[in-house]
Design an enzyme around this catalytic site. Structure first.
Site, PDB file in Angstrom:
ATOM      1  N   LYS A   1      49.976  71.494 113.897  1.00 49.73           N
ATOM      2  CA  LYS A   1      51.402  71.512 113.591  1.00 49.73           C
ATOM      3  C   LYS A   1      51.782  72.864 112.987  1.00 49.73           C
ATOM      4  CE  LYS A   1      51.752  66.655 114.052  1.00 49.73           C
ATOM      5  NZ  LYS A   1      51.311  65.360 113.568  1.00 49.73           N
TER       6      LYS A   1
ATOM      7  N   HIS B   1      51.972  66.753 108.248  1.00 49.90           N
ATOM      8  CA  HIS B   1      53.265  67.443 108.282  1.00 49.90           C
ATOM      9  C   HIS B   1      53.501  68.297 107.042  1.00 49.90           C
ATOM     10  CE1 HIS B   1      54.623  65.457 111.898  1.00 49.90           C
ATOM     11  NE2 HIS B   1      54.067  64.360 111.420  1.00 49.90           N
TER      12      HIS B   1
ATOM     13  N   SER C   1      55.804  60.718 109.191  1.00 50.53           N
ATOM     14  CA  SER C   1      56.077  61.536 110.368  1.00 50.53           C
ATOM     15  C   SER C   1      57.403  61.226 111.042  1.00 50.53           C
ATOM     16  CB  SER C   1      54.932  61.411 111.367  1.00 50.53           C
ATOM     17  OG  SER C   1      54.632  60.067 111.627  1.00 50.53           O
TER      18      SER C   1
HETATM   19  C1  LIG Z   1      50.501  64.457 114.324  1.00 49.15           C
HETATM   20  C2  LIG Z   1      49.875  63.589 113.298  1.00 49.15           C
HETATM   21  C3  LIG Z   1      48.505  63.345 113.313  1.00 49.15           C
HETATM   22  C4  LIG Z   1      47.626  63.780 114.447  1.00 49.15           C
HETATM   23  O1  LIG Z   1      47.349  65.136 114.413  1.00 49.15           O
HETATM   24  P1  LIG Z   1      46.921  65.843 115.793  1.00 49.15           P
HETATM   25  O2  LIG Z   1      46.277  67.087 115.364  1.00 49.15           O
HETATM   26  O3  LIG Z   1      48.176  66.026 116.561  1.00 49.15           O
HETATM   27  O4  LIG Z   1      45.979  64.889 116.473  1.00 49.15           O
HETATM   28  C5  LIG Z   1      47.963  62.626 112.281  1.00 49.15           C
HETATM   29  N1  LIG Z   1      48.735  62.152 111.286  1.00 49.15           N
HETATM   30  C6  LIG Z   1      50.051  62.345 111.250  1.00 49.15           C
HETATM   31  C7  LIG Z   1      50.840  61.819 110.103  1.00 49.15           C
HETATM   32  C8  LIG Z   1      50.673  63.070 112.261  1.00 49.15           C
HETATM   33  O5  LIG Z   1      51.992  63.236 112.248  1.00 49.15           O
END
Ligand SMILES: *Cc1c(COP(=O)(O)O)cnc(C)c1O
Length: 397
Positions: free
Chosen positions: A244, A213, A185
């Site tokens: 996302k 992602h 991330s």
């Molecule tokens: C953003 C993210 C999450 C969490 O997801 P949410 O739906 O925002 O709680 C989990 N793992 C990674 C790698 C992320 O970047």
């Protein structure tokens, strides 16, 4: 609540020390949104700090689906899934996600964060071990700790070190899980999934890939990093987010029927949390339809990423094989990253500075995330501005 309570003195002291190290964080309130621009205070800024990679959060069909769902089913689901919070709408999204992911079953969670917690505690416990990449997302670390399993950390994408650790320690544990981000991330690079899965299979370990992602962004039909690298059918479980590229909110675990049934029966993060809000479910359903129907968004995003990297002057040979929309510009010190972020803000670009503890010390960075809806001109002018600021040798990430 009285801020001067003596029992909170320790918090004031720690907050002051945190601030002195340049690590203090503040909320910046977005007052308005207009396309890819947001207004913070009086300033309209290009938003290079969003994970809405395909621009689906504000797509009219997604917004309409969210409102329709709220009108029909209510503002909230009212209960956890096993009590009365599971509607036909939730079932439809689950079925659609399972078909999209090509798996027998899917469990929906309130967030990607809790989906990872639920998946990990369902797979391992005391007597087991979880092997984590040093740069794995915080929720994988939290899930591993919560599970009661031993937590082992290997250097980023260093499969030799992972192999050595498995060689030495595998026999000491009952079950072993290797858990990794598919796309990291804060670095935007991919895990070496085919080799990682080979290794896990060799040591009879389970694998979890967090596709947060990558869902909607990478691979055939946007099915993610595992699909891109051809290991979809070999990983034990994939975790995704609706928050996302799918432009909504929530998370999911995609896997076997037996695993999903186990989650429903045993994962506290699933059982004791209210089912997803109908608006989020409606939005995610519509977004998933758009991901399928409009591959051009994904293609355009990849093109913009390539263009941006080229404009930054990253040499061809240093470009990653597969572009991802997360492009870090590592500058080193936290205060330098903060200063560059402020200068970019003055120039009209919202690019976050990422500091410890989100990233290791000495690797503070600007983190650009691109969206398919941005224009080539905008991406070009951002790259030029960053070039003028001369962030330093780490420009290649
Ligand atoms: C953003 C993210 C999450 C969490 O997801 P949410 O739906 O925002 O709680 C989990 N793992 C990674 C790698 C992320 O970047």
């Amino acid at each position: 609540m009285d801020d001067s309570l003596a029992t909170q003195d320790w918090m004031h002291a720690e907050a002051a020390a945190w601030k002195a190290r340049g690590l203090d964080r503040q909320l910046a309130c977005v007052e308005a949104v207009d396309g890819d621009r947001i207004r913070v205070g009086e300033n309209w800024l290009w938003n290079l700090a969003s994970n809405d990679y395909l621009g689906l959060a504000r797509h009219p069909l997604v917004q309409q689906a969210a409102s329709r769902a709220a009108l029909q089913w209510g503002g909230g689901a009212g209960a956890s899934p096993l009590v009365s919070g599971w509607s036909r709408l939730h079932q439809d999204l689950t079925d659609d996600l399972a078909a999209f992911e090509g798996v027998p079953a899917v469990a929906l969670f309130p967030s990607g964060f809790s989906a990872n917690l639920g998946a990990i505690v369902s797979l391992v416990g005391p007597g087991d071990a979880v092997f984590l990449d040093r740069l794995d997302h915080a929720c994988l670390v939290a899930g591993a700790k919560l599970s009661g399993a031993r937590v082992r950390v290997y250097p980023h994408n260093d499969l030799d070190r992972l192999a050595n650790a498995l060689q030495r320690e595998r026999a000491a544990y009952r079950r072993v899980l290797v858990a990794t981000d598919g796309v990291f991330s804060m670095d935007g690079d991919l895990a070496p999934l085919p080799e990682l899965v080979d290794l896990a299979e060799r040591f009879h370990a389970m694998t979890l890939v967090d596709e947060a992602h990558a869902t909607g962004v990478l691979g055939p039909q946007g099915r993610g990093a595992c699909a891109l690298l051809g290991v979809e059918d070999r990983v034990t479980v994939r975790v995704g987010t609706l928050s996302k590229a799918l432009g909504a909110m929530g998370g999911f675990v995609a896997g076997s029927r037996v695993l999903v049934d186990r989650i429903l029966n045993r994962a506290p993060a699933y059982m004791f949390s209210t089912s997803l809000a109908p608006a989020a479910v409606g939005a995610a359903l519509a977004a998933l339809g758009l991901v399928r129907a409009e591959p051009e968004r994904r293609i355009r995003l990849a093109q913009l990423c390539r263009q941006f990297q080229a404009s930054l002057g990253i040499p061809e040979m240093k470009l990653p094989e597969f572009p991802t929309p997360i492009i870090p510009i590592v500058v080193g010190k936290a205060d330098r990253a903060m200063q560059l972020a402020l200068e970019l803000r003055d120039a009209g670009f919202l690019v976050p500075a990422i500091r410890p503890p989100t990233v290791p010390r000495g690797t503070s960075r600007l983190r650009v995330s691109l969206s398919a809806t941005l224009s080539e001109d905008m991406v070009e002018s951002l790259a030029m501005k960053i070039g003028q600021l001369q962030p330093g040798p780490g420009i290649a990430g």
